[in-house]
Design a protein around this motif. Structure first.
Motif, mmCIF file in Angstrom:
data_model
loop_
_atom_site.group_PDB
_atom_site.id
_atom_site.type_symbol
_atom_site.label_atom_id
_atom_site.label_comp_id
_atom_site.label_asym_id
_atom_site.label_seq_id
_atom_site.Cartn_x
_atom_site.Cartn_y
_atom_site.Cartn_z
ATOM 1 N N ARG A 112 0.836 -1.207 0.000
ATOM 2 C CA ARG A 112 0.000 0.000 0.000
ATOM 3 C C ARG A 112 0.865 1.249 0.000
ATOM 4 N N VAL A 154 -5.621 -0.511 4.396
ATOM 5 C CA VAL A 154 -5.334 -1.380 3.256
ATOM 6 C C VAL A 154 -6.580 -1.530 2.388
ATOM 7 N N TRP A 176 -7.451 1.661 0.431
ATOM 8 C CA TRP A 176 -6.556 1.806 -0.736
ATOM 9 C C TRP A 176 -6.967 0.829 -1.843
ATOM 10 N N TRP A 177 -7.203 -0.425 -1.490
ATOM 11 C CA TRP A 177 -7.536 -1.439 -2.486
ATOM 12 C C TRP A 177 -8.880 -1.152 -3.144
#
Length: 322
Positions: free
Chosen positions: A251, A314, A317-318
């Motif tokens: 990330r 995480v 972001w994904w």
């Protein structure tokens, strides 16, 4: 089950959790999260850890092991996590401002007084083991020390498959996930803080490819899960690999480079998502034997602010890239 949101819960936590939640989950203005970040130096876990520093700048009297700690104690108690290298890694993860008075003092005194257990090397020159040097590289780069020599040493220690292994000295030619993540974090911090070198950048990308080609958890030869422990969402991870630690690295590297997440992370992301509790939080995975200064969570199997913070950012972001 808690009635408020996971972020509300994080915002009732320690300053080290709050300032990162403000920056990474709430998109607060820098003026707000930086004011919260300054509290790390004087309050909560950050202030407590700094208060435990010895007069000579070390923690517990040693660089890697506490002063006087014996290998028989290691067998009986487990590895201790109270010496200087572990404290500095924790302060880095806390986000202690590297320009703060406490950080500058620690860096100077550690450089003057800390010596590695291996052969008495000065702390900021590193020693011989890749795991230790990876962490020292990351600490030094973060706190503004010239650690280019450690970066060059690690570049030269990369194995043919792209990763690293602390057993290289004993003849290993196959990389280790544990060693590789320690080195990758150090190389990334060196690059983020200084720009890195062309050689360190190439080595970092090759090391990342080593993990990505195995989807962060599987044997390249058979496709089998390498180790059930990799699926544990443990914090602090110490020198151990786990998928959340690796996802956090990717990330940060992706955001720094302005690139989209690599699709080979999808399986690890879905595992992370599957571990979410019904109330939106995540539990702490296994703990590691050995003395530590103080607990930062309620224990394995209980909701963890650290794991929840890292998991939420995480997934943010994904999912933003989908």
């Amino acid at each position: 089950m808690t009635s408020d949101s996971p972020v509300d819960w994080l915002m009732r936590g320690d300053p080290v959790i709050r300032w990162q939640a403000m920056r990474d989950l709430l998109d607060a203005p820098e003026s707000q999260w930086s004011a919260e970040r300054r509290k790390v130096e004087t309050g909560g876990w950050g202030g407590a850890l700094l208060a435990l520093q010895d007069d000579d700048g070390q923690w517990d009297g040693g660089a890697f092991l506490p002063r006087g700690f014996t290998w028989s104690q290691m067998r009986d108690e487990g590895q201790p996590w109270t010496a200087t290298c572990w404290a500095l890694t924790q302060l880095q993860d806390f986000g202690l401002d590297p320009t703060s008075e406490s950080a500058r003092r620690a860096v100077q005194l550690v450089g003057q007084n800390a010596r590695w257990d291996h052969d008495g090397q000065e702390y900021w020159t590193g020693e011989v083991e890749e795991c230790i040097n990876g962490r020292t590289l990351g600490q030094g780069a973060y706190f503004g020390v010239d650690v280019e020599a450690i970066a060059s040493l690690l570049v030269g220690q990369a194995l043919q498959d792209g990763g690293w292994n602390c057993e290289r000295e004993r003849g290993s030619r196959r990389s280790s996930f544990d060693t590789t993540i320690n080195v990758l974090e150090g190389l990334f911090e060196f690059e983020r803080s200084t720009g890195g070198t062309s050689a360190s950048q190439r080595a970092r990308l090759a090391g990342e490819e080593y993990l990505l080609s195995r989807n962060l958890m599987y044997r390249l030869s058979t496709g089998e899960l390498i180790d059930e422990e990799y699926l544990e969402l443990s914090y602090p991870p110490r020198w151990h690999f786990n998928v959340l630690r690796a996802l956090e690295h990717f990330r940060r590297a992706s955001i720094h480079a302005g690139t989209l997440p690599d699709l080979r992370l999808a399986g690890a992301v879905e595992h992370l998502r599957s571990m979410r509790l019904r109330d939106g939080r995540w539990s702490l995975g296994r703990g590691y034997r050995g003395r530590s200064w103080f607990p930062m969570d309620s224990g394995p199997g209980r909701p963890s602010t650290w794991v929840t913070l890292k998991a939420l950012r995480v997934l943010r972001w994904w999912d933003a890239a989908r």
